[in-house]
Motif scaffolding. Structure first.
Motif, mmCIF file in Angstrom:
data_model
loop_
_atom_site.group_PDB
_atom_site.id
_atom_site.type_symbol
_atom_site.label_atom_id
_atom_site.label_comp_id
_atom_site.label_asym_id
_atom_site.label_seq_id
_atom_site.Cartn_x
_atom_site.Cartn_y
_atom_site.Cartn_z
ATOM 1 N N ALA A 1 -1.299 1.404 2.558
ATOM 2 C CA ALA A 1 -0.837 1.578 1.937
ATOM 3 C C ALA A 1 -0.724 -0.409 0.941
ATOM 4 O O ALA A 1 -1.080 -0.539 0.233
ATOM 5 C CB ALA A 1 0.435 2.079 1.239
ATOM 6 N N ALA B 1 1.802 2.403 6.079
ATOM 7 C CA ALA B 1 2.001 1.605 5.770
ATOM 8 C C ALA B 1 1.345 1.092 5.419
ATOM 9 O O ALA B 1 0.427 -0.121 4.649
ATOM 10 C CB ALA B 1 3.489 0.937 6.319
ATOM 11 N N ALA C 1 6.173 0.245 -5.503
ATOM 12 C CA ALA C 1 6.466 0.143 -4.324
ATOM 13 C C ALA C 1 6.195 -0.136 -3.685
ATOM 14 O O ALA C 1 6.693 -0.345 -2.491
ATOM 15 C CB ALA C 1 5.309 1.448 -4.180
ATOM 16 N N ARG C 2 5.176 -1.532 -3.466
ATOM 17 C CA ARG C 2 5.612 -2.682 -2.716
ATOM 18 C C ARG C 2 6.564 -3.131 -2.115
ATOM 19 O O ARG C 2 6.957 -3.138 -1.192
ATOM 20 C CB ARG C 2 4.380 -3.480 -3.546
ATOM 21 C CG ARG C 2 4.517 -5.424 -2.244
ATOM 22 C CD ARG C 2 3.732 -6.380 -2.578
ATOM 23 N NE ARG C 2 2.238 -6.222 -1.956
ATOM 24 C CZ ARG C 2 1.511 -6.481 -3.439
ATOM 25 N NH1 ARG C 2 1.400 -6.696 -3.790
ATOM 26 N NH2 ARG C 2 0.260 -5.964 -2.558
ATOM 27 N N ARG D 1 9.603 -1.552 -2.740
ATOM 28 C CA ARG D 1 10.409 -0.267 -2.981
ATOM 29 C C ARG D 1 10.387 -0.350 -0.680
ATOM 30 O O ARG D 1 11.718 -0.295 0.015
ATOM 31 C CB ARG D 1 10.274 0.826 -2.727
ATOM 32 C CG ARG D 1 11.365 2.079 -2.718
ATOM 33 C CD ARG D 1 10.760 3.563 -2.930
ATOM 34 N NE ARG D 1 9.788 3.938 -3.294
ATOM 35 C CZ ARG D 1 8.146 3.702 -3.986
ATOM 36 N NH1 ARG D 1 8.500 3.131 -5.767
ATOM 37 N NH2 ARG D 1 7.011 4.544 -4.057
ATOM 38 N N ASP D 2 9.402 -0.730 0.045
ATOM 39 C CA ASP D 2 9.237 -0.061 1.447
ATOM 40 C C ASP D 2 9.870 -1.523 1.825
ATOM 41 O O ASP D 2 9.835 -0.834 3.631
ATOM 42 C CB ASP D 2 7.528 -0.396 1.173
ATOM 43 C CG ASP D 2 6.034 1.138 1.424
ATOM 44 O OD1 ASP D 2 7.875 1.812 0.734
ATOM 45 O OD2 ASP D 2 4.793 0.565 0.661
ATOM 46 N N GLU E 1 2.260 0.118 -8.151
ATOM 47 C CA GLU E 1 2.177 0.291 -6.625
ATOM 48 C C GLU E 1 1.987 -1.661 -6.290
ATOM 49 O O GLU E 1 3.071 -1.973 -5.141
ATOM 50 C CB GLU E 1 0.653 0.870 -6.725
ATOM 51 C CG GLU E 1 0.326 1.879 -6.169
ATOM 52 C CD GLU E 1 0.897 2.696 -5.114
ATOM 53 O OE1 GLU E 1 0.610 2.000 -4.047
ATOM 54 O OE2 GLU E 1 1.213 4.294 -5.496
#
Length: 222
Positions: free
Chosen positions: A23, A20, A170-171, A173-174, A166
């Motif tokens: 990323a 994490a 994705a950011r 979603r995390d 990303e």
């Protein structure tokens, strides 16, 4: 057996945390240093040097704010500054006070996603106008944030590993933010973010109590 299982648990958690963090660092560098260096490499007219210096300072500020510390008193201040550094005319409407109910980690991801959306407007939309709306009334327990431009738009699927996939999708979603991007050629782009709001009560599921797990495993093995 219990100690072996606990060791495996710790190792798995450490790997997840490292992944994490990696990323998050990759997205931050993409959103700041890499994009700014790309702009410099393509050449900057003398008339734009002032804006470039401001953008570099904004990059440093964004990196500073990503470090642990006190939350921002005005979460939108960084967004307004970023928009100015990119030469965008930004309007904000809705209920910005609701941002006070967003947890720090979610706020960090939200700010990063909005900044990436603003960067995409500046780079690709062929317009200098962008609007952000914040609506806390449409869905209970959620703040709906939209970043809207009326620029050139685009079609197709965002490339894997790119800024949208990303640094936005994705950011978000995390950390549990629902994110979608809608765009049509000639009809601009809308980034919609469904941001969970905190009820002010600490969640009992935010950490693992290793001592209780150990006790339960030992009792089960006995």
């Amino acid at each position: 057996l219990a100690f072996a299982l606990m060791k495996k648990l710790y190792a798995g958690r450490e790997q997840a945390v490292e992944a994490a963090e990696h990323a998050a660092t990759t997205r931050l560098l993409h959103d700041t240093v890499i994009n700014t260096l790309t702009a410099i490499g393509r050449g900057v007219p003398a008339s734009d040097l002032g804006a470039l210096r401001l953008r570099c300072q904004q990059d440093l500020d964004l990196i500073d704010r990503s470090l642990p510390g006190d939350p921002l008193e005005d979460p939108l201040a960084a967004v307004r500054s970023r928009a100015a550094a990119l030469g965008l005319q930004l309007t904000v409407s809705g209920s910005p006070d609701s941002l006070q109910l967003v947890s720090p980690d979610v706020m960090t991801a939200l700010g990063g996603a909005i900044n990436e959306a603003l960067l995409n407007v500046a780079k690709h939309a062929s317009t200098g106008d962008v609007a952000i709306t914040l609506d806390a009334e449409e869905s209970p327990g959620q703040l709906l944030v939209q970043v809207v431009d009326s620029g050139s738009g685009w079609t197709g699927t965002p490339p894997v590993g790119g800024g949208i996939s990303e640094s936005i999708l994705a950011r978000c979603r995390d950390v549990g933010i629902g994110a979608r991007v809608r765009s049509q050629p000639g009809d601009g782009t809308t980034v919609t973010l469904g941001v969970p709001l905190s009820d002010g009560v600490p969640s009992e599921a935010v950490f693992i109590d290793e001592s209780r797990i150990m006790t339960a495993m030992v009792c089960a093995a006995a």
